[in-house]
Each structure stands twice: as C-alpha cells, then as structure tokens.
Design an enzyme around this catalytic site. Structure first.
Site, PDB file in Angstrom:
ATOM      1  N   ILE A   1       0.588  -1.284   0.299  1.00  0.00           N
ATOM      2  CA  ILE A   1       0.048   0.119   0.098  1.00  0.00           C
ATOM      3  C   ILE A   1       1.110   1.048   0.317  1.00  0.00           C
ATOM      4  O   ILE A   1       0.690   2.171  -0.532  1.00  0.00           O
ATOM      5  CB  ILE A   1      -0.571   0.029   1.463  1.00  0.00           C
ATOM      6  CG1 ILE A   1      -1.857  -1.054   0.834  1.00  0.00           C
ATOM      7  CG2 ILE A   1      -1.332   1.370   1.490  1.00  0.00           C
ATOM      8  CD1 ILE A   1      -3.307  -1.359   2.455  1.00  0.00           C
TER       9      ILE A   1
ATOM     10  N   ASP B   1      12.723   4.465  10.757  1.00  0.00           N
ATOM     11  CA  ASP B   1      12.467   3.489  11.454  1.00  0.00           C
ATOM     12  C   ASP B   1      11.627   4.297  12.682  1.00  0.00           C
ATOM     13  O   ASP B   1      11.580   5.233  13.525  1.00  0.00           O
ATOM     14  CB  ASP B   1      13.859   3.084  12.722  1.00  0.00           C
ATOM     15  CG  ASP B   1      13.080   2.275  13.624  1.00  0.00           C
ATOM     16  OD1 ASP B   1      11.582   1.633  13.302  1.00  0.00           O
ATOM     17  OD2 ASP B   1      13.558   1.123  14.413  1.00  0.00           O
TER      18      ASP B   1
ATOM     19  N   ASN C   1       1.582   4.954   7.019  1.00  0.00           N
ATOM     20  CA  ASN C   1       1.303   3.495   6.895  1.00  0.00           C
ATOM     21  C   ASN C   1       2.362   2.359   7.387  1.00  0.00           C
ATOM     22  O   ASN C   1       1.425   1.261   7.203  1.00  0.00           O
ATOM     23  CB  ASN C   1       2.118   3.422   5.029  1.00  0.00           C
ATOM     24  CG  ASN C   1       1.884   2.291   4.686  1.00  0.00           C
ATOM     25  OD1 ASN C   1      -0.004   1.467   4.101  1.00  0.00           O
ATOM     26  ND2 ASN C   1       2.659   1.403   4.175  1.00  0.00           N
TER      27      ASN C   1
ATOM     28  N   ARG D   1       3.738  13.865  15.284  1.00  0.00           N
ATOM     29  CA  ARG D   1       4.663  15.347  16.213  1.00  0.00           C
ATOM     30  C   ARG D   1       5.436  15.976  15.395  1.00  0.00           C
ATOM     31  O   ARG D   1       6.141  17.598  15.443  1.00  0.00           O
ATOM     32  CB  ARG D   1       4.934  14.659  17.305  1.00  0.00           C
ATOM     33  CG  ARG D   1       5.914  15.418  18.805  1.00  0.00           C
ATOM     34  CD  ARG D   1       6.805  14.645  19.585  1.00  0.00           C
ATOM     35  NE  ARG D   1       7.416  13.821  19.015  1.00  0.00           N
ATOM     36  CZ  ARG D   1       7.217  12.490  20.241  1.00  0.00           C
ATOM     37  NH1 ARG D   1       7.033  12.294  21.608  1.00  0.00           N
ATOM     38  NH2 ARG D   1       8.059  11.435  20.128  1.00  0.00           N
TER      39      ARG D   1
ATOM     40  N   TYR E   1      -2.863  -5.896  16.901  1.00  0.00           N
ATOM     41  CA  TYR E   1      -3.234  -5.434  15.542  1.00  0.00           C
ATOM     42  C   TYR E   1      -4.308  -4.713  15.211  1.00  0.00           C
ATOM     43  O   TYR E   1      -4.375  -2.876  14.931  1.00  0.00           O
ATOM     44  CB  TYR E   1      -3.345  -6.124  14.433  1.00  0.00           C
ATOM     45  CG  TYR E   1      -3.233  -5.360  12.618  1.00  0.00           C
ATOM     46  CD1 TYR E   1      -2.433  -5.049  12.381  1.00  0.00           C
ATOM     47  CD2 TYR E   1      -4.548  -5.505  12.187  1.00  0.00           C
ATOM     48  CE1 TYR E   1      -2.672  -4.420  10.891  1.00  0.00           C
ATOM     49  CE2 TYR E   1      -4.472  -5.064  11.273  1.00  0.00           C
ATOM     50  CZ  TYR E   1      -3.940  -4.272  10.338  1.00  0.00           C
ATOM     51  OH  TYR E   1      -4.209  -3.951   9.198  1.00  0.00           O
TER      52      TYR E   1
ATOM     53  N   LYS F   1      -5.069  -0.260  15.254  1.00  0.00           N
ATOM     54  CA  LYS F   1      -5.678   0.269  14.361  1.00  0.00           C
ATOM     55  C   LYS F   1      -6.594   1.253  15.102  1.00  0.00           C
ATOM     56  O   LYS F   1      -7.037   2.401  14.686  1.00  0.00           O
ATOM     57  CB  LYS F   1      -5.959  -0.839  13.194  1.00  0.00           C
ATOM     58  CG  LYS F   1      -4.572  -0.966  12.696  1.00  0.00           C
ATOM     59  CD  LYS F   1      -4.140   0.332  11.711  1.00  0.00           C
ATOM     60  CE  LYS F   1      -3.293  -0.761  11.066  1.00  0.00           C
ATOM     61  NZ  LYS F   1      -1.957   0.681   9.981  1.00  0.00           N
TER      62      LYS F   1
END
Length: 260
Positions: free
Chosen positions: A18, A63, A90, A125, A157, A161
């Site tokens: 994606i 990272d 993402n 941030r 997960y 989300k």
C-alpha cells in the site's frame, strides 16, 4: 489530473504494498515524495520505480519506533523539497498471536502498538510544524484498517488500528486551527506482499466481500490521494472505509439463515 503539483509528501512503510502504491499515486499527480521504510533497500527500489514512471521521489530509511529516525526523515523531506505538505502514516507491524490471549507475551503486543500507533504519533509530532506552515494545504492521512472498527481477529493489530482512528479524530480537532487536516483510510483485505505465503486465503476471503474481490493497493492509494488533496478541503477527522462493502455485510449469518 495533477492535484499535487508543487506539493511535497512523506510516506512511511512505502517500500512495498500500500505504501509504495500511495507514493506512486501522489508522485503521478505531481508531488515530490520521500519514500521511507525501515528496509533501506526496499525504499530505494520503490523510489526508483516512482522515478522510472516519471515521478519525483527520494528514498530515506526510517524506523518509526525511533524518534531520532523519524525526525531525521522529516528533516530530509524539508531540506530536499523545501516544504512538507502531506504525511501518510502507513508503517505498521503485526505478529502471529497465540491462540489464547493469556498465552500472549508482552513483546509482540508492544511491537505492534509501538510501530502502528506510536510510530504514527512520532511522525505527526515531527511533521506538524511543517504541515502547519503549508499555507492551509497541510494534510495527514493515516492508514487504519477495518480491524479497528469490527472484529476480524488480531488483538494487538486491531487495538493499534482502533487507537490510530482515535488519534485521527483528536488530532484533527487540535490541528484544524493551524490549517492541517487529519483523516484515516480503513482498508479491508488488500492483496499485498504480506499475503504471499498464505496460500488460497485471498481467494477464500474474496467470497466475504459484497463487491466480489479483495482490494488492490491502488484502491487505497486513490482514497489517500482524495483525502490529501484540495478536493477534500472541507473534510477532517473522518474514517473512510475502503473495504469492498465488508463492513455492511454479514455473510456468515446470511448463509446460516439460508441454510447453507
């Protein structure tokens, strides 16, 4: 249509799937894109693909679990492009969970949340001062999941989300006065390299989708491009499902009632 002419964007986790598709779409519409990924080789390959297609992109290893790494990536975008208008969060992590919650250890849970949720927080941030200076076109688009809305499995997960959707809403309220919009795309099952070793899972999953197929990365990229563009100038704080209709379907119950 080149809605991002003169824009600069940063996409995390953009080495493949994606994220790579989002980078390609934004670049195809005129944006200069910083392609970031924890895997530097993947970032380089994805950026090269964008450039080969006629776009402008630069690779940078990042990272999102590291504040210095995130801040270095944002500085790179601003230094090389002179501005930052769009941030797409993402990057994510997910691990194979134990069958029972009580058998889970802390490490997998923490890694998933630190990458998916806290990583997006770190990027926001670092980027917000630059997005606020973008003359009213600053935009954050977070990549969530239908897992953050409904039960499709995966405790860590899904929690990450769901937290990302909440962060989207709260940050949208705070950032609006600075001319920055914050939205989230919630994909359903998307055929990405993460599914390569899952056999026929995608074929079986497709049967649960009212539109008859699983998603493609390009489906999500199109939604991201809309939310990041001036076409969505009066849209902020929303979660936009891009899910083939799975959230409005209840295939198992329908089959049960039909006696199948």
């Amino acid at each position: 249509m080149r809605r991002f002419e003169g824009y600069a964007a940063m996409v995390t986790g953009a080495g493949r799937g994606i994220g790579e598709s989002v980078a390609r779409r934004l670049a195809a519409e005129g944006a200069r894109v910083l392609v970031t990924d924890v895997d530097a080789a993947r970032a380089e390959e994805a950026a090269a693909g964008v450039c080969a297609a006629g776009g402008e992109a630069l690779a940078h290893p990042a990272d999102v679990t590291s504040r210095p790494s995130v801040e270095a990536a944002v500085r790179c975008a601003v230094d090389r492009f002179g501005r930052l208008d769009v941030l797409v969060n993402n990057a994510y992590a997910t691990h194979e969970e134990a069958p029972r919650l009580e058998d889970e250890d802390d490490e997998g849970w923490q890694r998933d949340l630190d990458t998916t949720l806290t990583g997006a927080f770190r990027c926001c941030r670092a980027a917000l001062p630059h997005l606020a200076a973008a003359g009213g076109r600053g935009s954050v688009v977070n990549i969530g999941s239908v897992n953050g809305i409904q039960d499709f499995g995966g405790h860590a997960y899904s929690a990450a989300k769901a937290g990302l959707a909440s962060l989207t809403r709260t940050l949208a309220g705070q950032a609006a006065a600075r001319g920055v919009r914050v939205n989230l795309v919630a994909p359903g099952t998307v055929a990405t390299p993460a599914w390569e070793d899952r056999g026929t899972d995608l074929e079986r999953a497709a049967r649960a989708y009212p539109l008859g197929r699983v998603g493609r990365p390009e489906d999500v990229a199109a939604a991201v491009a809309y939310l990041a563009s001036s076409d969505a100038a009066w849209v902020t704080g929303v979660t936009l499902p891009v899910d083939g209709g799975v959230l409005i379907a209840n295939s198992e119950l329908r089959r049960a009632l039909a006696g199948q």
